[in-house]
Design a protein around this motif. Sequence first.
Motif, short mmCIF file in Angstrom:
data_model
loop_
_atom_site.label_atom_id
_atom_site.label_comp_id
_atom_site.label_asym_id
_atom_site.label_seq_id
_atom_site.Cartn_x
_atom_site.Cartn_y
_atom_site.Cartn_z
N HIS A 52 36.22 28.97 33.92
CA HIS A 52 35.80 30.36 34.21
C HIS A 52 36.66 31.45 33.62
O HIS A 52 37.99 31.19 33.44
CB HIS A 52 35.76 30.81 35.71
N ASN A 53 36.21 32.67 33.12
CA ASN A 53 36.97 33.89 32.52
C ASN A 53 37.37 34.68 33.62
O ASN A 53 38.43 35.37 33.69
CB ASN A 53 36.47 34.42 31.64
N TYR A 54 36.56 34.77 34.52
CA TYR A 54 36.65 36.10 35.64
C TYR A 54 36.71 35.26 37.03
O TYR A 54 35.76 34.64 37.38
CB TYR A 54 35.81 37.18 35.38
N CYS A 55 37.14 35.97 38.02
CA CYS A 55 37.09 35.75 39.27
C CYS A 55 35.46 36.20 39.64
O CYS A 55 34.95 36.96 39.12
CB CYS A 55 38.24 36.19 40.38
N GLN A 56 35.16 35.84 40.88
CA GLN A 56 33.77 35.91 41.30
C GLN A 56 33.57 37.40 41.50
O GLN A 56 32.55 38.01 41.15
CB GLN A 56 33.65 35.19 42.83
N LYS A 57 34.57 37.94 42.11
CA LYS A 57 34.59 39.68 42.19
C LYS A 57 34.23 40.30 41.00
O LYS A 57 33.28 41.34 40.77
CB LYS A 57 35.71 40.14 42.97
N HIS A 58 34.97 40.05 40.03
CA HIS A 58 34.83 40.76 38.70
C HIS A 58 33.62 40.33 37.83
O HIS A 58 33.03 41.17 37.03
CB HIS A 58 36.25 40.74 37.78
N TYR A 59 33.46 39.02 37.94
CA TYR A 59 32.18 38.46 37.32
C TYR A 59 30.97 39.14 37.86
O TYR A 59 30.06 39.80 37.34
CB TYR A 59 32.13 37.06 37.74
N ASP A 60 30.86 39.30 39.24
CA ASP A 60 29.69 39.95 39.71
C ASP A 60 29.68 41.53 39.36
O ASP A 60 28.50 42.13 38.94
CB ASP A 60 29.82 40.07 41.32
N GLU A 61 30.79 42.11 39.11
CA GLU A 61 31.03 43.62 38.74
C GLU A 61 30.45 43.64 37.39
O GLU A 61 29.81 44.56 36.99
CB GLU A 61 32.33 43.99 38.94
N ARG A 62 30.85 42.78 36.37
CA ARG A 62 30.72 42.75 35.09
C ARG A 62 29.06 42.69 34.84
O ARG A 62 28.64 43.17 34.28
CB ARG A 62 31.44 41.88 34.28
N LEU A 63 28.42 41.67 35.75
CA LEU A 63 27.10 41.32 35.63
C LEU A 63 26.46 42.35 35.95
O LEU A 63 25.33 42.79 35.54
CB LEU A 63 26.70 40.03 36.47
N MET B 74 44.19 20.32 39.50
CA MET B 74 43.53 21.21 38.74
C MET B 74 44.16 22.56 38.04
O MET B 74 45.13 22.92 38.61
CB MET B 74 42.05 21.81 39.75
N ARG B 75 43.89 22.58 36.96
CA ARG B 75 44.60 23.53 36.25
C ARG B 75 43.93 24.90 36.38
O ARG B 75 42.60 24.88 36.43
CB ARG B 75 44.61 23.38 34.59
N LEU B 76 44.74 25.96 36.64
CA LEU B 76 44.27 27.26 36.82
C LEU B 76 44.93 28.43 36.05
O LEU B 76 46.01 28.08 35.34
CB LEU B 76 44.58 27.80 38.35
N HIS B 77 44.09 29.62 35.88
CA HIS B 77 44.71 30.63 35.02
C HIS B 77 44.15 31.97 35.62
O HIS B 77 43.52 31.73 36.72
CB HIS B 77 44.32 30.47 33.75
N ARG B 78 44.87 32.85 35.40
CA ARG B 78 44.68 34.25 36.01
C ARG B 78 43.10 34.84 35.44
O ARG B 78 42.82 34.43 34.39
CB ARG B 78 45.50 35.22 35.70
N CYS B 79 42.67 35.52 36.24
CA CYS B 79 41.33 36.27 35.73
C CYS B 79 41.62 37.27 34.75
O CYS B 79 42.60 37.77 34.49
CB CYS B 79 40.84 37.01 37.00
N ALA B 80 40.64 37.31 33.79
CA ALA B 80 40.74 37.86 32.42
C ALA B 80 40.74 39.56 32.58
O ALA B 80 40.92 40.13 31.82
CB ALA B 80 39.80 37.60 31.46
N CYS C 263 44.34 41.86 37.52
CA CYS C 263 43.66 40.90 38.56
C CYS C 263 44.64 39.89 38.39
O CYS C 263 44.85 39.30 37.38
CB CYS C 263 42.18 40.40 38.31
N ARG C 264 45.10 39.13 39.73
CA ARG C 264 46.20 38.31 39.68
C ARG C 264 45.35 37.07 40.20
O ARG C 264 46.47 36.17 40.39
CB ARG C 264 47.47 38.68 40.33
N GLU C 265 44.35 36.85 40.51
CA GLU C 265 43.71 35.73 41.17
C GLU C 265 43.71 34.57 40.30
O GLU C 265 43.28 34.74 39.25
CB GLU C 265 42.24 36.23 41.63
N LEU C 266 43.97 33.64 40.57
CA LEU C 266 44.16 32.27 40.08
C LEU C 266 42.54 31.78 39.96
O LEU C 266 41.88 31.47 41.30
CB LEU C 266 44.95 31.31 40.53
N ILE C 267 41.90 31.18 39.02
CA ILE C 267 40.84 30.53 38.86
C ILE C 267 40.62 29.25 37.87
O ILE C 267 41.65 29.28 37.22
CB ILE C 267 39.62 31.64 38.42
N PRO C 268 39.77 28.56 38.05
CA PRO C 268 39.56 27.31 37.35
C PRO C 268 39.63 27.66 35.67
O PRO C 268 38.98 28.73 35.52
CB PRO C 268 38.41 26.52 37.67
N LEU C 269 39.88 26.71 34.62
CA LEU C 269 39.88 27.00 33.30
C LEU C 269 38.73 27.49 32.71
O LEU C 269 38.41 27.95 31.73
CB LEU C 269 40.76 25.80 32.83
#
Length: 134
Positions: A19-30, A1-7, A11-17
Amino acid sequence: MRLHRCANVGCRELIPLKHNYCQKHYDERLGNYINQRAESKAKASLTLRGQRNQAEHNREYDQTRRKELHNGFYQDKRWSKVSEYVKARDGYVDAIEGKAWDKGDLIADHIIPRRLLSGMEQYNTDNLWLLTKS
């Protein structure tokens, strides 16, 4: 599976393509979005246009989703008397918190929803309790 870094910057967490943000930052932005939206709505309600928009929204909601309120049941003289009786019976004390309130701060509410009751069962005082408007 291809991964990229959180936007999110730093943040240096790798996430699937997909998604734009890791779960932590997604919840924070929401959470930030929801808070900003609530603040914006509160500020808008202070203006005449905001008040008009809110009134239109409430009117549309009442006519389409809250039809049980608009069949005249709660404006009926019989309901007013039953409601006043329940308030006096319970001593103007809220059923949830057990606090005493003023007459206008309480509403008589059906324990078993009114839509499930027929005719005179809707006026049965054993099925009513007091709640605050909030």
